[in-house]
Design an enzyme around this catalytic site. Structure first.
Site, PDB file in Angstrom:
ATOM      1  N   ASP A  25       0.841  -1.205   0.000  1.00  0.00           N
ATOM      2  CA  ASP A  25       0.000   0.000   0.000  1.00  0.00           C
ATOM      3  C   ASP A  25       0.868   1.244   0.000  1.00  0.00           C
ATOM      4  O   ASP A  25       2.009   1.210   0.473  1.00  0.00           O
ATOM      5  CB  ASP A  25      -0.832   0.100   1.290  1.00  0.00           C
ATOM      6  CG  ASP A  25      -1.712  -1.089   1.511  1.00  0.00           C
ATOM      7  OD1 ASP A  25      -2.037  -1.773   0.529  1.00  0.00           O
ATOM      8  OD2 ASP A  25      -2.068  -1.317   2.677  1.00  0.00           O
TER       9      ASP A  25
HETATM   10  N1  URA Z   1      -1.246  -5.908   3.952  1.00  0.00           N
HETATM   11  C1  URA Z   1      -1.678  -4.632   3.957  1.00  0.00           C
HETATM   12  O1  URA Z   1      -2.678  -4.312   4.575  1.00  0.00           O
HETATM   13  N2  URA Z   1      -0.971  -3.731   3.246  1.00  0.00           N
HETATM   14  C2  URA Z   1       0.148  -4.025   2.575  1.00  0.00           C
HETATM   15  O2  URA Z   1       0.760  -3.152   1.968  1.00  0.00           O
HETATM   16  C3  URA Z   1       0.592  -5.356   2.589  1.00  0.00           C
HETATM   17  C4  URA Z   1      -0.131  -6.287   3.284  1.00  0.00           C
END
Ligand code: URA
Length: 230
Positions: A102
């Site tokens: 993310d």
């Molecule tokens: N889980 C999440 O919530 N975000 C990420 O970037 C990776 C795994």
């Protein structure tokens, strides 16, 4: 391979521009300047501006993704690809992240131009473990350890429960979580499901690779050996 194809494969210039590179004497084969962009050579014998083609056998790189950039080629704003040398992006086949983090997650991320490697690592059958360090806005309940390990946690909007995951609570509001799959916002959604919304999230390991051992500062990268995943 033709010289013009080699120059474009490794991101130096387009096939069209290759004639100019050759004319300028920038390309040598076995030490001898190449005369024509149509000449053929083994890429391993080619020097461009005195150096062998970068990532001759494919680009496999680990990067420590900074906060605030997106793993996308298309979105607005800061992109992970803005941090990479232009030549990598110009390689035929392009460069992609292996899965995504993310925008507000930092940590270990792989990049490659090898489609087979990318698919092998992201295949749902593969279950490469990924370890995350996280902090939360509320204390993490002890019961989350057993729930995550049970393989029975059903996230909102999903029809199959999460695979068993290992949660190690390191303080009331911090933990390490090992996942064996990669669903959309999975860590954040799992912690939200037990009433402990994630505040900060960093991926610290993918299979045998750890951020610690790779010793990467935020935004830094290093070439990796893809064979560590075989
Ligand atoms: N889980 C999440 O919530 N975000 C990420 O970037 C990776 C795994």
């Amino acid at each position: 391979m033709r010289i013009d194809a080699i120059l474009s494969r490794f991101g130096y210039c387009s096939r069209r521009e290759a004639a100019q590179w050759v004319k300028q004497g920038r390309v040598r084969v076995d030490g001898v300047p190449v005369r024509s962009a149509a000449a053929k050579a083994d890429p391993a014998t080619v020097l461009v501006d005195g150096a062998p083609p970068e990532f001759l056998n494919g680009l496999y790189v680990a990067i420590n993704k900074p906060l605030g950039c997106t793993c996308s080629h298309r979105e607005q704003g800061n992109l992970i690809y803005d941090l990479l040398p232009q030549r990598w992006l110009a390689r035929s086949g392009g460069v992609s992240t292996v899965g995504r983090l993310d925008k507000e997650t930092s940590g270990l991320l792989l990049l490659t131009d090898d489609g087979a490697f990318l698919h092998a690592l992201t295949s749902p059958k593969r279950h490469v473990p990924k370890i995350y360090e996280l902090t939360t806005a509320e204390p993490i309940p002890e019961s989350a350890v057993a729930l995550f390990a049970s393989g029975e946690l059903l996230l909102n909007g999903e029809t199959t429960p999460c695979l068993p995951a290992e949660l190690c609570i390191t303080s009331p509001c911090s933990a390490r979580l090992t996942l064996h799959e990669g669903r959309y916002h999975q860590v954040r959604r799992m912690l939200a499901a037990v009433g402990a919304p994630v505040l900060t999230l960093t991926r610290i390991a993918i299979g045998p690779l750890t951020l610690d051992e790779l010793n990467l500062a935020s935004g830094e990268w290093v070439e990796i050996n893809p064979a560590v995943f075989s």
